[in-house]
Motif scaffolding. Structure first.
Motif, short mmCIF file in Angstrom:
data_model
loop_
_atom_site.label_atom_id
_atom_site.label_comp_id
_atom_site.label_asym_id
_atom_site.label_seq_id
_atom_site.Cartn_x
_atom_site.Cartn_y
_atom_site.Cartn_z
N TYR A 107 0.86 -1.18 0.00
CA TYR A 107 0.00 0.00 0.00
C TYR A 107 0.90 1.23 0.00
N LYS A 108 0.34 2.34 -0.42
CA LYS A 108 1.09 3.60 -0.46
C LYS A 108 0.39 4.61 0.43
N VAL A 109 1.15 5.24 1.30
CA VAL A 109 0.57 6.23 2.19
C VAL A 109 0.48 7.55 1.43
N ASP A 110 -0.56 7.67 0.64
CA ASP A 110 -0.81 8.89 -0.11
C ASP A 110 -2.01 9.62 0.50
N LYS A 111 -2.47 10.64 -0.18
CA LYS A 111 -3.59 11.42 0.32
C LYS A 111 -4.82 10.56 0.53
N SER A 112 -5.10 9.67 -0.41
CA SER A 112 -6.27 8.80 -0.31
C SER A 112 -6.17 7.88 0.90
N TYR A 113 -4.97 7.32 1.13
CA TYR A 113 -4.79 6.43 2.27
C TYR A 113 -5.04 7.17 3.58
N VAL A 114 -4.48 8.36 3.69
CA VAL A 114 -4.63 9.14 4.92
C VAL A 114 -6.10 9.49 5.16
N GLU A 115 -6.82 9.83 4.09
CA GLU A 115 -8.23 10.16 4.24
C GLU A 115 -9.04 8.96 4.70
N ARG A 116 -8.67 7.77 4.25
CA ARG A 116 -9.44 6.57 4.58
C ARG A 116 -9.05 5.96 5.93
N LYS A 117 -7.76 6.04 6.25
CA LYS A 117 -7.29 5.27 7.40
C LYS A 117 -6.47 6.07 8.40
N GLY A 118 -6.21 7.33 8.09
CA GLY A 118 -5.37 8.13 8.96
C GLY A 118 -3.91 7.98 8.60
N ARG A 119 -3.08 8.90 9.05
CA ARG A 119 -1.65 8.85 8.74
C ARG A 119 -0.93 7.95 9.74
N PRO A 120 -0.27 6.91 9.26
CA PRO A 120 0.45 6.02 10.18
C PRO A 120 1.70 6.69 10.74
N ASN A 121 2.05 6.33 11.95
CA ASN A 121 3.25 6.84 12.61
C ASN A 121 4.11 5.63 12.96
N ASP A 122 5.27 5.53 12.32
CA ASP A 122 6.12 4.34 12.50
C ASP A 122 6.51 4.11 13.96
N ILE A 123 6.69 5.17 14.72
CA ILE A 123 7.04 5.00 16.13
C ILE A 123 5.89 4.37 16.88
N GLN A 124 4.68 4.81 16.61
CA GLN A 124 3.50 4.24 17.26
C GLN A 124 3.34 2.78 16.89
N ILE A 125 3.49 2.46 15.60
CA ILE A 125 3.37 1.07 15.16
C ILE A 125 4.42 0.20 15.83
N TRP A 126 5.66 0.71 15.87
CA TRP A 126 6.74 -0.03 16.56
C TRP A 126 6.39 -0.26 18.02
N ALA A 127 5.98 0.79 18.71
CA ALA A 127 5.73 0.68 20.15
C ALA A 127 4.55 -0.24 20.46
N VAL A 128 3.49 -0.14 19.68
CA VAL A 128 2.36 -1.05 19.87
C VAL A 128 2.80 -2.49 19.64
N GLY A 129 3.61 -2.69 18.62
CA GLY A 129 4.12 -4.04 18.35
C GLY A 129 4.91 -4.61 19.51
N GLN A 130 5.72 -3.76 20.16
CA GLN A 130 6.49 -4.21 21.32
C GLN A 130 5.56 -4.61 22.47
N ALA A 131 4.51 -3.80 22.66
CA ALA A 131 3.56 -4.09 23.74
C ALA A 131 2.82 -5.40 23.48
N MET A 132 2.39 -5.61 22.25
CA MET A 132 1.63 -6.82 21.94
C MET A 132 2.52 -8.06 21.96
N ASP A 133 3.78 -7.88 21.59
CA ASP A 133 4.74 -8.99 21.68
C ASP A 133 4.91 -9.41 23.14
N LEU A 134 5.11 -8.44 24.02
CA LEU A 134 5.26 -8.74 25.45
C LEU A 134 3.99 -9.41 25.99
#
Length: 433
Positions: A199-226
């Motif tokens: 997928y490409k984080v373009d204007k359409s993606y952001v409008e549909r799903k919000g802008r992803p934040n790599d730090i947030q994704i990383w941190a959530v992943g660490q929490a769910m792994d634990l």
């Protein structure tokens, strides 16, 4: 075109009815491959997606090869040593190497040899969501109808970890690794990027799903792994049997490293002496760093319970596992709460820089910790690039410094902590002031 799609959608809804995602038919990746869907060489005008998602999966994504590796000599040997028969027919193997739904739920275009395909992650195409999806419904409407929400970091982590760490049904145990299966390190943001992302984080993606934040994704992943690791510790199936605990819950490099390479370092987060095996804690240490920017009190509690977990695991008592379980319950609750808090936090430039500096300060961890530190800094760099927390020259400097980190962790048998620390200092020097 939208009128035609609406008619097709209506027909699909009639055939699918209100089928739940867990008992709906899987229609196969070929059903997504049409040039008017996700197999287009050229994007349709006004399309909200690139439409080449199937092509990216088919040409570049290793998930497509997941079934194939079962038929190769290594896969067959592992299955033979485990007494499973043919790997490509063994439910334990197929549960992660393919979309192994019951035969009654396999549509005419379904092919088990497609490996880990569209429906493995997004849910059964025979469920009600597909009709809405084709008609151009919003992402929220698709999810409400049963599409699995991989855009949500928590849901994505749950899905990925169900195989990349495992569950009580398909955990890659020490017995399985002993037969030749590789270890399963994982980090949500980095692995998503190198999948590669379809997928490409373009204007359409952001409008549909919000802008992803790599730090947030990383941190959530660490929490769910634990969280998932603590669930495995609490699972009676993985409680110690006799004198032997389930070693896959422990850090591989506590035992598996070249004895001619001095790797062991005294680490305050464990309090353990040389020669003690230690539970895997690399994601917990990273989570504590992320949590310090979101919920400092919980971050402090996490480190305290992590230390207590390690101490309990080394307690010279026959019932030591009861102490381990007590701390595992506490860490499980903290991980769940932090995942929620992290998802609500808008990580900004100050967070990015503070987290990067804290990772560098964590310093000379063992190999598994160094792996997670490297991927964490990669995620921070990705966020700084995507969210314009740094200019082009700064981004280039950070990315160049990451190369030395990857070199330092390239081989677990020859890993040298001092080389990794030197590479960390290079990253630190590249950070914006």
């Amino acid at each position: 075109m939208r009128g035609v799609l609406a008619i097709v959608a209506a027909a699909l809804l009639l055939t699918a009815g209100a089928a739940r995602a867990d008992d709906a038919r899987h229609i196969g990746v070929a059903s997504c491959a049409g040039d008017n869907c996700h197999g287009a060489a050229k994007r349709f005008p006004n399309s909200t997606v690139a439409q080449d998602e199937y092509l990216i999966w088919k040409q570049k994504d290793k998930h497509r090869l997941a079934y194939q590796v079962l038929t190769e000599p290594r896969g067959e040997r592992i299955a033979q040593l485990l007494g499973l028969g043919k790997a490509e027919e063994a439910p334990l193997c197929l549960s992660c190497h393919a979309d192994n739904v019951a035969p009654a739920l396999r549509g005419p275009r379904f092919d088990i040899s497609d490996g880990v395909g569209c429906e493995s992650c997004h849910g059964a195409g025979g469920a009600a969501w597909l009709g809405l999806h084709i008609s151009g419904a919003s992402h929220k409407e698709n999810v409400h109808a049963g599409l699995y929400d991989t855009a949500d970091p928590t849901d994505r982590a749950e899905k990925c970890l169900s195989c990349h760490l495992g569950t009580s049904e398909n955990f890659v145990s020490h017995r399985i690794m002993g037969a030749g299966h590789p270890p399963m390190p994982f980090e949500l943001d980095t692995y998503g990027a190198i999948q590669p992302a379809h997928y490409k984080v373009d204007k359409s993606y952001v409008e549909r799903k919000g802008r992803p934040n790599d730090i947030q994704i990383w941190a959530v992943g660490q929490a769910m792994d634990l969280k998932r690791r603590m669930e495995l510790i609490l699972d009676p199936a993985y409680a110690p049997k006799g004198v032997t605990p389930e070693l896959a819950l422990f850090d591989c490099q506590a035992c598996h490293h070249g004895v001619n390479e001095l790797q062991w370092q005294r680490r305050a987060s464990t309090g353990l002496e040389p020669g003690k095996i230690r539970l895997y804690d690399a994601t917990a240490v990273m989570l504590a760093i992320a949590a310090s920017r979101v919920a400092p009190d919980q971050a402090k509690a996490l480190r305290e319970h992590l230390l207590a977990l390690h101490q309990a695991s080394a307690a010279p008592r026959p019932d030591y596992w009861e102490g381990v379980k007590t701390e595992a319950k506490a860490l499980h609750g903290l991980a769940q709460g932090l995942a929620t808090a992290i998802l609500a936090h808008d990580f900004d430039r100050a967070d990015a820089l503070a987290i990067a500096k804290a990772i560098v300060a964590e310093g000379d961890l063992d190999y598994s910790g160094a792996q997670q530190e490297t991927m964490a800094l990669e995620s921070v760099a990705a966020a700084m690039t995507a969210l314009h927390f740094a200019d082009d020259a700064q981004v280039n400097a950070i990315n160049a410094s990451l190369g030395a980190l990857y070199t330092a962790v390239a081989n677990d048998q020859t890993y040298r902590p001092e080389k990794f620390v030197a590479a960390l200092r290079g990253v630190e020097a590249s950070l914006p002031r």
